[in-house]
Design a protein around this motif. Structure first.
Motif, PDB file in Angstrom:
ATOM      1  N   GLN A 181      38.232  26.445  52.843  1.00 29.86           N
ATOM      2  CA  GLN A 181      38.776  25.838  51.636  1.00 29.86           C
ATOM      3  C   GLN A 181      37.661  25.477  50.667  1.00 29.86           C
ATOM      4  O   GLN A 181      36.607  24.976  51.071  1.00 29.86           O
ATOM      5  CB  GLN A 181      39.570  24.572  51.982  1.00 29.86           C
ATOM      6  N   VAL A 182      37.913  25.733  49.395  1.00 29.68           N
ATOM      7  CA  VAL A 182      36.981  25.384  48.331  1.00 29.68           C
ATOM      8  C   VAL A 182      37.769  24.701  47.221  1.00 29.68           C
ATOM      9  O   VAL A 182      38.766  25.240  46.739  1.00 29.68           O
ATOM     10  CB  VAL A 182      36.251  26.619  47.764  1.00 29.68           C
ATOM     11  N   GLU A 183      37.321  23.531  46.826  1.00 31.49           N
ATOM     12  CA  GLU A 183      37.993  22.795  45.755  1.00 31.49           C
ATOM     13  C   GLU A 183      37.182  22.885  44.474  1.00 31.49           C
ATOM     14  O   GLU A 183      35.948  22.903  44.505  1.00 31.49           O
ATOM     15  CB  GLU A 183      38.160  21.322  46.146  1.00 31.49           C
ATOM     16  N   ARG A 184      37.867  22.954  43.352  1.00 33.37           N
ATOM     17  CA  ARG A 184      37.192  22.921  42.064  1.00 33.37           C
ATOM     18  C   ARG A 184      38.131  22.342  41.020  1.00 33.37           C
ATOM     19  O   ARG A 184      39.360  22.357  41.175  1.00 33.37           O
ATOM     20  CB  ARG A 184      36.702  24.293  41.646  1.00 33.37           C
ATOM     21  N   ALA A 209      34.300  31.103  45.257  1.00 28.81           N
ATOM     22  CA  ALA A 209      34.734  30.592  46.556  1.00 28.81           C
ATOM     23  C   ALA A 209      34.238  31.496  47.680  1.00 28.81           C
ATOM     24  O   ALA A 209      33.849  31.012  48.757  1.00 28.81           O
ATOM     25  CB  ALA A 209      36.255  30.479  46.595  1.00 28.81           C
ATOM     26  N   ALA A 210      34.233  32.807  47.431  1.00 25.25           N
ATOM     27  CA  ALA A 210      33.754  33.750  48.445  1.00 25.25           C
ATOM     28  C   ALA A 210      32.281  33.511  48.760  1.00 25.25           C
ATOM     29  O   ALA A 210      31.864  33.555  49.922  1.00 25.25           O
ATOM     30  CB  ALA A 210      33.973  35.183  47.974  1.00 25.25           C
ATOM     31  N   GLN A 211      31.474  33.237  47.734  1.00 25.89           N
ATOM     32  CA  GLN A 211      30.051  32.988  47.978  1.00 25.89           C
ATOM     33  C   GLN A 211      29.827  31.643  48.668  1.00 25.89           C
ATOM     34  O   GLN A 211      28.947  31.515  49.511  1.00 25.89           O
ATOM     35  CB  GLN A 211      29.263  33.055  46.668  1.00 25.89           C
ATOM     36  N   ALA A 216      28.315  29.265  53.834  1.00 22.83           N
ATOM     37  CA  ALA A 216      28.696  28.422  54.969  1.00 22.83           C
ATOM     38  C   ALA A 216      28.737  29.207  56.273  1.00 22.83           C
ATOM     39  O   ALA A 216      29.036  28.640  57.331  1.00 22.83           O
ATOM     40  CB  ALA A 216      30.056  27.772  54.695  1.00 22.83           C
ATOM     41  N   GLY A 217      28.463  30.519  56.204  1.00 27.54           N
ATOM     42  CA  GLY A 217      28.431  31.347  57.405  1.00 27.54           C
ATOM     43  C   GLY A 217      29.787  31.817  57.881  1.00 27.54           C
ATOM     44  O   GLY A 217      29.930  32.236  59.030  1.00 27.54           O
ATOM     45  N   VAL A 218      30.782  31.796  56.995  1.00 27.98           N
ATOM     46  CA  VAL A 218      32.146  32.153  57.384  1.00 27.98           C
ATOM     47  C   VAL A 218      32.353  33.668  57.400  1.00 27.98           C
ATOM     48  O   VAL A 218      33.122  34.186  58.208  1.00 27.98           O
ATOM     49  CB  VAL A 218      33.159  31.476  56.434  1.00 27.98           C
ATOM     50  N   LEU A 219      31.693  34.394  56.515  1.00 31.66           N
ATOM     51  CA  LEU A 219      31.931  35.825  56.371  1.00 31.66           C
ATOM     52  C   LEU A 219      31.073  36.605  57.359  1.00 31.66           C
ATOM     53  O   LEU A 219      29.858  36.413  57.436  1.00 31.66           O
ATOM     54  CB  LEU A 219      31.644  36.269  54.936  1.00 31.66           C
ATOM     55  N   GLU A 220      31.703  37.528  58.071  1.00 34.16           N
ATOM     56  CA  GLU A 220      31.049  38.191  59.194  1.00 34.16           C
ATOM     57  C   GLU A 220      30.010  39.239  58.774  1.00 34.16           C
ATOM     58  O   GLU A 220      28.948  39.340  59.365  1.00 34.16           O
ATOM     59  CB  GLU A 220      32.102  38.860  60.079  1.00 34.16           C
ATOM     60  N   TYR A 221      30.327  40.028  57.762  1.00 34.05           N
ATOM     61  CA  TYR A 221      29.526  41.229  57.501  1.00 34.05           C
ATOM     62  C   TYR A 221      28.510  41.063  56.379  1.00 34.05           C
ATOM     63  O   TYR A 221      27.673  41.934  56.165  1.00 34.05           O
ATOM     64  CB  TYR A 221      30.460  42.395  57.159  1.00 34.05           C
ATOM     65  N   VAL A 222      28.556  39.950  55.655  1.00 35.41           N
ATOM     66  CA  VAL A 222      27.732  39.807  54.454  1.00 35.41           C
ATOM     67  C   VAL A 222      26.330  39.349  54.805  1.00 35.41           C
ATOM     68  O   VAL A 222      26.143  38.359  55.523  1.00 35.41           O
ATOM     69  CB  VAL A 222      28.377  38.813  53.467  1.00 35.41           C
TER      70      VAL A 222
END
Length: 290
Positions: A181-184, A209-211, A216-222
């Motif tokens: 979750q990302v708030e703005r 939000a993706a960045q 935060a280490g959530v994305l597996e392949y990036v």
């Protein structure tokens, strides 16, 4: 205050319901931190390709349909990005382009359009946008039937088969447990003349939000900044509106089968206002030999 429009070269074909808008080039502000043209800036280029013909030539009769009671809003759409897009700004010293716009279908309350962003130096199609615009009652904020004169004028495109806007309309969306979750907060510069958050701003919110999720280490392949991974496709559907001062919560998660696909669901308080899927290239972009 009236909007001043530079004397762009706009060519309108009323019989084919097509228009070409020609632009002299892009600016420094159109690039992202990775050195490529920002996807959300391309969304704005497509927006200009609709707005300029409407302002200077009343294309689609947008000026006629827009009244104190009614307005045309974008319901959603799909953006497709050609891989050559990520090299074009490096390959050419300047980048004049045109945006074509074509009416491809007509419904009771909506009109479906196709736009293409074309590099005028080599005539390559860089990006395509299929979208649906809907006539909305300003008070109820609900779709309303297009007037009979409008349906008569565009009757030759009504019920056309072929290319359609296939944007997400998934009313059964379920945000998975543990989604990041990302708030703005929506700022005044994020809004447009309709008084709500601009569609290009929503794309920027999703990419930001993706960045944040990536860091935060959530994305597996990036590996590294996600802006180094070219965007191949954006599917987006607007379920509601937001305005300056609203706080938005974006939930995002990777697709179970294709981790390079990120899904987004954005809420204002408890109301779902946006559903989107962004498909990235599975590997970071490397500059082609030119």
């Amino acid at each position: 205050m009236a909007t001043h429009v530079q004397e762009y070269d706009v060519v309108i074909d009323l019989q084919k319901h097509q228009v070409e808008s020609h632009f002299p080039g892009i600016s420094y502000d159109d690039f992202d931190r990775g050195g490529s043209i920002s996807p959300w800036k391309i969304c704005r280029m497509f927006e200009a390709g609709r707005a300029i013909p409407s302002i200077v030539g009343n294309y689609l009769d947008g000026n006629t349909l827009t009244t104190d009671k009614h307005a045309l809003f974008v319901l959603g759409g799909e953006y497709y990005f050609d891989p050559c897009l990520w090299d074009v700004a490096r390959k050419f010293n300047y980048f004049p382009y045109k945006v074509t716009l074509e009416t491809i279908n007509l419904g009771q309350t909506s009109v479906t359009l196709r736009q293409v962003l074309i590099n005028k130096l080599d005539n390559k199609e860089l990006a395509t946008f299929y979208l649906k615009m809907v006539l909305v009652d300003r008070i109820s904020r609900r779709p309303t039937t297009l007037p009979s004169w409008y349906q008569e004028k565009f009757k030759d495109v009504k019920g056309r088969v072929g290319d359609q806007a296939k944007f997400l309309l998934n009313s059964q969306l379920v945000v998975p447990e543990g989604a990041f979750q990302v708030e703005r907060q929506v700022m005044p510069s994020d809004t447009d003349h309709n008084g709500h958050t601009n569609q290009g701003s929503y794309v920027r919110f999703c990419l930001d939000a993706a960045q944040v999720a990536n860091k935060a280490g959530v994305l597996e392949y990036v590996q590294g900044d996600i802006c180094l991974y070219p965007v191949l496709k954006i599917s987006i559907s607007y379920k509601g509106e937001s305005d300056s001062g609203d706080r938005l919560m974006t939930h995002l998660w990777q697709d179970d089968l294709s981790p390079q696909m990120l899904h987004f669901a954005t809420y204002r308080e408890a109301k779902l206002i946006l559903v989107a899927t962004i498909t990235f290239k599975s590997r970071p972009h490397t500059l082609s030999r030119l």
